[in-house]
Design a protein around this motif. Structure first.
Motif, PDB file in Angstrom:
ATOM      1  N   ASN A  59       1.205  15.488 -15.782  1.00 26.60           N
ATOM      2  CA  ASN A  59       0.242  14.856 -14.842  1.00 26.60           C
ATOM      3  C   ASN A  59       1.012  14.453 -13.371  1.00 26.60           C
ATOM      4  OD1 ASN A  59      -2.479  14.963 -16.301  1.00 26.60           O
ATOM      5  ND2 ASN A  59      -1.377  13.273 -17.522  1.00 26.60           N
ATOM      6  N   LYS A  60       0.585  14.843 -12.366  1.00 24.69           N
ATOM      7  CA  LYS A  60       1.334  14.240 -11.150  1.00 24.69           C
ATOM      8  C   LYS A  60       0.813  12.961 -10.823  1.00 24.69           C
ATOM      9  CE  LYS A  60       1.911  17.488  -7.957  1.00 24.69           C
ATOM     10  NZ  LYS A  60       1.871  18.560  -6.871  1.00 24.69           N
ATOM     11  N   CYS A  61       1.065  12.003 -11.547  1.00 19.62           N
ATOM     12  CA  CYS A  61       0.514  10.769 -11.059  1.00 19.62           C
ATOM     13  C   CYS A  61       1.235   9.638 -10.765  1.00 19.62           C
ATOM     14  CB  CYS A  61      -0.469  10.043 -12.304  1.00 19.62           C
ATOM     15  SG  CYS A  61       1.025   9.811 -13.781  1.00 19.62           S
ATOM     16  N   ASP A  62       2.706   9.958 -10.761  1.00 20.33           N
ATOM     17  CA  ASP A  62       3.754   8.896 -10.472  1.00 20.33           C
ATOM     18  C   ASP A  62       4.086   9.300  -8.982  1.00 20.33           C
ATOM     19  OD1 ASP A  62       3.732   7.861 -12.868  1.00 20.33           O
ATOM     20  OD2 ASP A  62       5.388   8.959 -13.579  1.00 20.33           O
ATOM     21  N   VAL A  63       4.475   8.297  -8.120  1.00 22.54           N
ATOM     22  CA  VAL A  63       4.957   8.620  -6.836  1.00 22.54           C
ATOM     23  C   VAL A  63       6.516   8.375  -6.733  1.00 22.54           C
ATOM     24  CG1 VAL A  63       2.757   8.029  -5.696  1.00 22.54           C
ATOM     25  CG2 VAL A  63       4.362   6.223  -5.916  1.00 22.54           C
ATOM     26  N   VAL A  64       7.157   8.816  -5.743  1.00 21.83           N
ATOM     27  CA  VAL A  64       8.575   8.718  -5.316  1.00 21.83           C
ATOM     28  C   VAL A  64       8.694   8.093  -3.979  1.00 21.83           C
ATOM     29  CG1 VAL A  64      10.718   9.858  -5.196  1.00 21.83           C
ATOM     30  CG2 VAL A  64       9.102  10.494  -7.028  1.00 21.83           C
ATOM     31  N   ILE A  99       4.041   1.561   2.715  1.00 21.27           N
ATOM     32  CA  ILE A  99       5.075   2.776   2.492  1.00 21.27           C
ATOM     33  C   ILE A  99       4.651   3.987   2.240  1.00 21.27           C
ATOM     34  CG2 ILE A  99       6.835   3.272   0.715  1.00 21.27           C
ATOM     35  CD1 ILE A  99       7.537   0.610   2.242  1.00 21.27           C
ATOM     36  N   GLU A 100       5.296   4.927   2.792  1.00 19.43           N
ATOM     37  CA  GLU A 100       4.833   6.330   2.730  1.00 19.43           C
ATOM     38  C   GLU A 100       5.723   6.929   1.539  1.00 19.43           C
ATOM     39  OE1 GLU A 100       4.127  10.462   5.241  1.00 19.43           O
ATOM     40  OE2 GLU A 100       3.825   8.457   6.297  1.00 19.43           O
ATOM     41  N   ILE A 101       5.065   7.662   0.687  1.00 19.83           N
ATOM     42  CA  ILE A 101       5.885   8.463  -0.384  1.00 19.83           C
ATOM     43  C   ILE A 101       6.702   9.524   0.035  1.00 19.83           C
ATOM     44  CG2 ILE A 101       4.233   7.742  -2.093  1.00 19.83           C
ATOM     45  CD1 ILE A 101       3.611  10.686  -2.446  1.00 19.83           C
ATOM     46  N   VAL A 143       0.801  -1.081   0.112  1.00 19.65           N
ATOM     47  CA  VAL A 143       0.014  -0.103  -0.203  1.00 19.65           C
ATOM     48  C   VAL A 143       0.877   0.919   0.165  1.00 19.65           C
ATOM     49  CG1 VAL A 143      -1.846   1.350   1.198  1.00 19.65           C
ATOM     50  CG2 VAL A 143      -1.886  -1.199   1.199  1.00 19.65           C
ATOM     51  N   ILE A 144       0.819   2.011  -0.936  1.00 17.94           N
ATOM     52  CA  ILE A 144       1.381   3.318  -1.090  1.00 17.94           C
ATOM     53  C   ILE A 144       0.673   4.409  -0.718  1.00 17.94           C
ATOM     54  CG2 ILE A 144       2.692   4.833  -2.653  1.00 17.94           C
ATOM     55  CD1 ILE A 144       4.080   1.963  -2.720  1.00 17.94           C
ATOM     56  N   VAL A 145       1.165   4.808   0.468  1.00 18.50           N
ATOM     57  CA  VAL A 145       0.400   5.801   1.263  1.00 18.50           C
ATOM     58  C   VAL A 145       0.801   7.458   0.659  1.00 18.50           C
ATOM     59  CG1 VAL A 145      -0.151   6.814   3.499  1.00 18.50           C
ATOM     60  CG2 VAL A 145       0.259   4.382   3.180  1.00 18.50           C
ATOM     61  N   ILE A 146      -0.151   8.095   0.372  1.00 20.09           N
ATOM     62  CA  ILE A 146      -0.025   9.274  -0.700  1.00 20.09           C
ATOM     63  C   ILE A 146      -0.564  10.422   0.299  1.00 20.09           C
ATOM     64  CG2 ILE A 146      -0.070  10.707  -2.739  1.00 20.09           C
ATOM     65  CD1 ILE A 146      -0.499   7.928  -3.906  1.00 20.09           C
ATOM     66  N   LYS A 147       0.205  11.255   1.242  1.00 18.59           N
ATOM     67  CA  LYS A 147      -0.260  12.214   1.949  1.00 18.59           C
ATOM     68  C   LYS A 147      -0.295  13.591   1.282  1.00 18.59           C
ATOM     69  CE  LYS A 147       0.515  10.115   6.497  1.00 18.59           C
ATOM     70  NZ  LYS A 147       1.112   9.950   7.666  1.00 18.59           N
ATOM     71  N   SER A 148       0.638  13.662   0.263  1.00 17.48           N
ATOM     72  CA  SER A 148       0.717  14.855  -0.416  1.00 17.48           C
ATOM     73  C   SER A 148      -0.441  15.349  -1.402  1.00 17.48           C
ATOM     74  CB  SER A 148       1.956  14.923  -1.414  1.00 17.48           C
ATOM     75  OG  SER A 148       2.954  14.370  -0.724  1.00 17.48           O
ATOM     76  N   PRO A 149      -0.985  16.351  -1.472  1.00 19.37           N
ATOM     77  CA  PRO A 149      -2.034  16.688  -2.508  1.00 19.37           C
ATOM     78  C   PRO A 149      -1.919  16.840  -3.665  1.00 19.37           C
ATOM     79  CG  PRO A 149      -1.374  18.765  -1.269  1.00 19.37           C
ATOM     80  CD  PRO A 149      -0.516  17.748  -0.725  1.00 19.37           C
ATOM     81  N   TYR A 175       8.568   5.300  -8.452  1.00 17.21           N
ATOM     82  CA  TYR A 175      10.020   5.622  -8.576  1.00 17.21           C
ATOM     83  C   TYR A 175      10.694   5.590  -7.396  1.00 17.21           C
ATOM     84  CZ  TYR A 175       9.193   6.374 -13.457  1.00 17.21           C
ATOM     85  OH  TYR A 175       8.546   6.501 -14.917  1.00 17.21           O
ATOM     86  N   ASP A 176      11.995   5.508  -7.108  1.00 15.58           N
ATOM     87  CA  ASP A 176      12.826   5.879  -5.972  1.00 15.58           C
ATOM     88  C   ASP A 176      13.409   7.449  -6.303  1.00 15.58           C
ATOM     89  OD1 ASP A 176      15.435   5.444  -7.158  1.00 15.58           O
ATOM     90  OD2 ASP A 176      15.679   3.951  -5.994  1.00 15.58           O
ATOM     91  N   SER A 177      13.785   7.969  -5.204  1.00 20.97           N
ATOM     92  CA  SER A 177      14.274   9.324  -5.282  1.00 20.97           C
ATOM     93  C   SER A 177      15.608   9.335  -6.153  1.00 20.97           C
ATOM     94  CB  SER A 177      14.793   9.830  -3.879  1.00 20.97           C
ATOM     95  OG  SER A 177      15.376   9.133  -3.059  1.00 20.97           O
ATOM     96  N   ASN A 178      16.187   8.251  -6.576  1.00 22.73           N
ATOM     97  CA  ASN A 178      17.446   8.220  -7.213  1.00 22.73           C
ATOM     98  C   ASN A 178      16.894   7.775  -8.737  1.00 22.73           C
ATOM     99  OD1 ASN A 178      19.139   8.401  -5.122  1.00 22.73           O
ATOM    100  ND2 ASN A 178      19.422   6.218  -4.837  1.00 22.73           N
ATOM    101  N   GLY A 179      15.715   7.933  -8.994  1.00 25.95           N
ATOM    102  CA  GLY A 179      15.079   7.814 -10.401  1.00 25.95           C
ATOM    103  C   GLY A 179      15.002   6.220 -11.060  1.00 25.95           C
ATOM    104  N   ARG A 180      15.322   5.486  -9.997  1.00 27.36           N
ATOM    105  CA  ARG A 180      14.903   4.124 -10.448  1.00 27.36           C
ATOM    106  C   ARG A 180      13.580   3.560 -10.451  1.00 27.36           C
ATOM    107  NH1 ARG A 180      16.682  -0.755  -6.310  1.00 27.36           N
ATOM    108  NH2 ARG A 180      15.954   1.165  -4.866  1.00 27.36           N
ATOM    109  N   ALA A 181      13.305   3.077 -11.527  1.00 30.02           N
ATOM    110  CA  ALA A 181      11.840   2.671 -11.909  1.00 30.02           C
ATOM    111  C   ALA A 181      11.595   1.274 -11.055  1.00 30.02           C
ATOM    112  CB  ALA A 181      11.426   2.404 -13.222  1.00 30.02           C
TER     113      ALA A 181
END
Length: 297
Positions: free
Chosen positions: A262-267, A251-253, A184-190, A201-207
Motif C-alpha cells: 500500500n502507498k500509505c506512507d509519506v515522504v 508541510i508538503e510531501i 498538517v501533511i499536505v498530500i497532492k500526489s494521487p 519518512y524523509d527522503s533519506n529514509g529516516r523515520a
C-alpha cells in the motif's frame, strides 16, 4: 478526536457481491449487492441478503431468510476487514494468518457485528446491514494496531540533526505563544491509501513519525493520524477544528512511499523533517499526536 476518514470520507474497501446460488435449505443470497465502508470514520458496514424459501410457514421462512442475510453480511464484512490496510506492507488478512489472537479478535468482532438495519425488500429478499467499529476497543484498529505494536510503549520521535538546529530560523507563525499546535501533511500526489499505521519518512529514509511513536490506546481510539479528505474537511483544518489545532505547521510531501502493498506512507524533505522535529521540541505537538494527513483522494 476520532478520525474523520475511512468524510479518514474514508473508504477502506469497496466490493461487489456475486450471483447467488440456491442452497440446500432453499434460500439464496441476492443476485448482486454492494459492500462498502460507511462514510464516516468510526464504522465499517456491509449488506447481506437472503430469500425466503418456498413451501415454509411465513414466520419460519422469514427467520430463515434473516439468518441467511446475517450470514451473508458477516461473510462480506469479513472480506472487507481482511482487505483493510494495516500499514504499507500488510493487510488485516496477513495479521489474521500470522496471529491466532488477531484471528480470534476479528472472528468475535464479525460474529458480534451490530445489526443497524433490516427490512424485507420488494423482491421478497430479507436485507440486513451489519456494522463494526473501525476505531475503539474491540474495533478493527484494535486488532490491527495491537498486531503491529504488540502493545509496546510508545518510543520518542527522533531529534533534529544538530546542523539544522544551529541554522534554523523559526517562521513568524512559529513564534506565537506556545508555538505550533500540530502538523498538517499536505498530500497532492494521487493514490494515498488510508491505513491504521501510516508513517512519515524523509527522503533519506529516516523515520519521523509512525505507529510506534503513538500510545497504543490513543492510536486504537483515535488513529495514528487524522485524515482530512476533500475540501470540507480541509476547511475544518483551516478553521482550527482538527487535531492539528489552531496554529498548525503545513508541510508538503515530496512523494508517497512505494512499498510492498500500500502507498500509505509519506515522504518529506530532510529539512522539513528537521523542522517538524525541532518545532516539536518547542511545543510537543508530536508527543500529543496532533498530526493530520490532508489530501483530495
Amino acid at each position: 478526536m476520532k478520525k474523520s476518514v475511512l468524510a479518514l470520507s474514508l473508504v477502506l474497501a469497496l466490493g461487489i457481491g456475486f450471483v447467488g446460488m440456491p442452497s440446500h435449505d432453499g434460500f439464496v443470497t441476492p443476485v448482486c449487492h454492494a459492500v462498502e465502508v460507511a462514510n464516516n470514520a468510526d464504522m465499517i458496514t456491509a449488506d447481506g441478503f437472503g430469500f425466503m424459501p418456498a413451501g415454509r410457514p411465513a414466520g419460519q421462512a422469514k427467520m430463515m431468510a434473516r439468518r441467511a442475510a446475517i450470514m451473508d453480511a458477516q461473510r462480506q464484512l469479513l472480506e472487507i476487514v481482511k482487505g483493510t490496510a494495516v500499514d504499507a506492507e500488510s493487510t488485516m488478512e496477513n495479521c489474521i494468518v500470522q496471529s491466532d489472537v488477531v484471528k480470534t479478535k476479528v472472528s468475535g468482532m464479525v460474529t458480534g457485528a451490530k445489526v443497524i438495519k433490516e427490512e424485507i425488500e420488494s423482491d421478497g429478499s430479507y436485507h440486513v446491514v451489519l456494522q463494526v467499529p473501525a476505531y475503539g476497543v474491540g474495533s478493527v484498529a484494535d486488532a490491527a494496531i495491537t498486531a503491529k505494536t504488540g502493545g509496546a510503549p510508545a518510543v520518542p520521535v527522533p531529534a533534529p540533526t544538530p546542523e539544522f538546529t544551529k541554522t534554523y530560523t523559526p517562521a513568524p507563525e512559529a513564534k506565537v505563544t506556545g508555538g505550533y499546535t500540530g502538523v498538517v501533511i499536505v498530500i497532492k500526489s494521487p493514490g494515498l491509501v488510508r491505513t491504521f499505521c501510516p508513517a512519515i519518512y524523509d527522503s533519506n529514509g529516516r523515520a519521523v513519525y509512525g505507529v510506534h511513536n503513538v500510545d497504543t490506546t490513543f492510536a486504537i481510539n483515535n488513529g495514528v493520524v487524522e485524515y482530512a479528505k476533500g475540501q470540507e474537511k480541509q476547511n475544518e483544518v483551516a478553521a482550527g477544528r482538527s487535531r492539528a489545532g489552531s496554529n498548525p505547521l503545513y508541510i508538503e510531501i515530496v512523494s508517497l512511499r512505494e512499498r510492498v502493498v500500500n502507498k500509505c506512507d509519506v515522504v518529506i524533505s530532510p529539512s522539513d523533517a528537521d523542522k517538524i522535529l525541532l518545532e516539536n521540541q518547542r511545543s510537543g505537538f508530536l508527543n500529543k499526536y496532533n498530526v493530520v494527513f490532508q489530501y483530495n483522494g
